[in-house]
Enzyme design. Structure first.
Site, PDB file in Angstrom:
ATOM      1  N   ASP A   1     -13.305 -18.731  22.004  1.00 40.03           N
ATOM      2  CA  ASP A   1     -13.836 -19.731  22.881  1.00 40.03           C
ATOM      3  C   ASP A   1     -13.110 -19.781  24.386  1.00 40.03           C
ATOM      4  O   ASP A   1     -12.065 -20.517  24.304  1.00 40.03           O
ATOM      5  CB  ASP A   1     -13.471 -21.006  21.937  1.00 40.03           C
ATOM      6  CG  ASP A   1     -13.554 -22.235  22.615  1.00 40.03           C
ATOM      7  OD1 ASP A   1     -13.041 -23.292  22.146  1.00 40.03           O
ATOM      8  OD2 ASP A   1     -14.484 -22.221  23.773  1.00 40.03           O
TER       9      ASP A   1
ATOM     10  N   TYR B   1     -23.268 -27.861  30.787  1.00 40.02           N
ATOM     11  CA  TYR B   1     -22.925 -26.473  31.033  1.00 40.02           C
ATOM     12  C   TYR B   1     -23.871 -26.039  32.348  1.00 40.02           C
ATOM     13  O   TYR B   1     -25.083 -26.611  32.211  1.00 40.02           O
ATOM     14  CB  TYR B   1     -22.874 -25.645  30.216  1.00 40.02           C
ATOM     15  CG  TYR B   1     -21.637 -25.742  29.110  1.00 40.02           C
ATOM     16  CD1 TYR B   1     -20.329 -26.295  29.609  1.00 40.02           C
ATOM     17  CD2 TYR B   1     -21.514 -25.199  27.882  1.00 40.02           C
ATOM     18  CE1 TYR B   1     -19.569 -26.666  29.012  1.00 40.02           C
ATOM     19  CE2 TYR B   1     -20.538 -25.217  27.009  1.00 40.02           C
ATOM     20  CZ  TYR B   1     -19.434 -25.944  27.617  1.00 40.02           C
ATOM     21  OH  TYR B   1     -18.257 -26.010  26.766  1.00 40.02           O
TER      22      TYR B   1
ATOM     23  N   GLN C   1      -3.871 -22.579  35.707  1.00 37.22           N
ATOM     24  CA  GLN C   1      -5.086 -23.288  36.246  1.00 37.22           C
ATOM     25  C   GLN C   1      -5.051 -24.485  36.506  1.00 37.22           C
ATOM     26  O   GLN C   1      -3.861 -25.107  36.027  1.00 37.22           O
ATOM     27  CB  GLN C   1      -6.187 -22.911  35.135  1.00 37.22           C
ATOM     28  CG  GLN C   1      -6.226 -23.416  33.672  1.00 37.22           C
ATOM     29  CD  GLN C   1      -6.686 -22.665  32.769  1.00 37.22           C
ATOM     30  OE1 GLN C   1      -7.914 -22.456  33.187  1.00 37.22           O
ATOM     31  NE2 GLN C   1      -6.349 -23.075  31.592  1.00 37.22           N
TER      32      GLN C   1
HETATM   33  N1  LIG Z   1     -13.539 -25.124  24.429  1.00 40.57           N
HETATM   34  C1  LIG Z   1     -14.362 -25.570  25.660  1.00 40.57           C
HETATM   35  C2  LIG Z   1     -15.584 -24.795  26.079  1.00 40.57           C
HETATM   36  C3  LIG Z   1     -15.323 -23.515  26.921  1.00 40.57           C
HETATM   37  N2  LIG Z   1     -16.477 -22.684  27.296  1.00 40.57           N
HETATM   38  C4  LIG Z   1     -16.908 -23.089  28.388  1.00 40.57           C
HETATM   39  C5  LIG Z   1     -18.360 -22.342  28.296  1.00 40.57           C
HETATM   40  C6  LIG Z   1     -18.977 -22.667  29.966  1.00 40.57           C
HETATM   41  C7  LIG Z   1     -18.016 -22.337  30.997  1.00 40.57           C
HETATM   42  N3  LIG Z   1     -18.996 -22.601  32.209  1.00 40.57           N
HETATM   43  C8  LIG Z   1     -16.876 -23.112  31.064  1.00 40.57           C
HETATM   44  C9  LIG Z   1     -16.389 -22.792  29.593  1.00 40.57           C
END
Ligand SMILES: NCCCN[C@H]1CC[C@H](N)CC1
Length: 292
Positions: free
Chosen positions: A159, A228, A34
């Site tokens: 995660d 988010y 990525q």
């Molecule tokens: N460990 C970092 C968080 C990873 N989880 C996120 C949740 C929301 C998503 N749009 C992107 C990854």
């Protein structure tokens, strides 16, 4: 695109794009899996972006890392062996290490560049890798689980990034079956489970795959993470057949653990009330997800 702003544009959330003012881009790279980018934002600290999706910001990562970790770990008595799938930034490891009963913390992260970049730009998050109980595996979580012994772990935390790209397999039933096999009876898994505002169909598929796979209880929890998409993120909390787990009442309140870590770096987000409240769902989500 507005100059000086990062807009989180993705087919995962059509028609909307949370934006952050960029002060300076600190890193841009392309790993085997990525695109990886780090930038200094004006108001959220440093930001980690994978394939255009915000993974964490220094300002609000506490909400996600603390909830995804303490929701499962505070739901079982004396967790000893923990596995983290994904989590290459180290934040979940940092939170797991608060639990004094834990003896072994395995992590399987597919992209080594995420670990290296996190150690360089997010030392307060990557500090999780310093815990002597942590054993790091760089590779695919599916392969790792295939090779791991049955019934080994008390808790598995998934995660992951979004189901587009390297994490796609981590949202499907075959993966959940491997997780169930790796957990002890009454063991618990907590997975990143997207947004009830944006991804109800995806969540319904995940819930039905989990109901078929985990014969203990299957619950959906959610919390607020401003950066988010839609400002919220959810978690699937599932237990395997065995000693009953009541996710809604934490049995080992983390706030009361006499861990030296707590004094140095107190929790910023998680507490027992937020734990219980996180399982309360709005009507549309409860209808779609149900609860047991
Ligand atoms: N460990 C970092 C968080 C990873 N989880 C996120 C949740 C929301 C998503 N749009 C992107 C990854």
């Amino acid at each position: 695109v507005i100059p000086g702003w990062f807009a989180e544009i993705s087919p995962m959330w059509p028609g909307e794009a949370h934006s952050l003012k960029v002060e300076k881009v600190l890193f841009q790279g392309k790993s085997k899996y990525q695109n990886v980018m780090v930038f200094q934002s004006l108001t959220y600290g440093k930001v980690l972006v994978l394939d255009g999706a915000i993974q964490l910001t220094e300002r609000d990562e506490c909400a996600y890392q603390e909830m995804i970790t303490h929701l499962p770990l505070c739901s079982v008595p004396n967790p000893k062996k923990v596995l983290v799938i994904g989590g290459g930034d180290g934040g979940v490891l940092r939170e797991v290490s608060r639990h004094m009963s834990v003896e072994q913390i395995d992590i399987c992260e597919i992209d080594g560049m995420v670990i290296d970049v996190s150690k360089q730009y997010f030392p307060e998050i990557a500090v999780g890798f310093d815990d002597p109980r942590v054993r790091v595996n760089v590779g695919d979580g599916v392969a790792f689980l295939r090779e791991s012994p049955e019934g080994l772990y008390d808790v598995v935390i998934v995660d992951s990034s979004d189901p587009i790209g390297p994490a796609e397999e981590l949202f499907k039933k075959p993966f959940f079956e491997l997780v169930a096999r790796a957990l002890r009876p009454g063991g618990v898994v907590c997975t990143q489970a997207e947004s009830i505002w944006l991804h109800m169909p995806i969540i319904e598929d995940i819930v039905s795959a989990c109901r078929q796979t985990f014969k203990g209880s299957v619950n959906y929890a959610w919390t607020t993470v401003p950066t988010y998409p839609s400002g919220v993120i959810g978690f699937m909390l599932c237990s395997t057949e065995g000693p009953a787990v009541d996710f809604q009442r934490p049995i080992s309140p983390i706030e009361k653990q006499e861990s030296n870590v707590e004094s140095k770096r107190p929790l910023k987000f998680y507490n027992s009330e937020m734990h219980t409240a996180s399982f309360c769902l709005p009507a549309f989500a409860r209808r779609a997800i149900g609860s047991n």
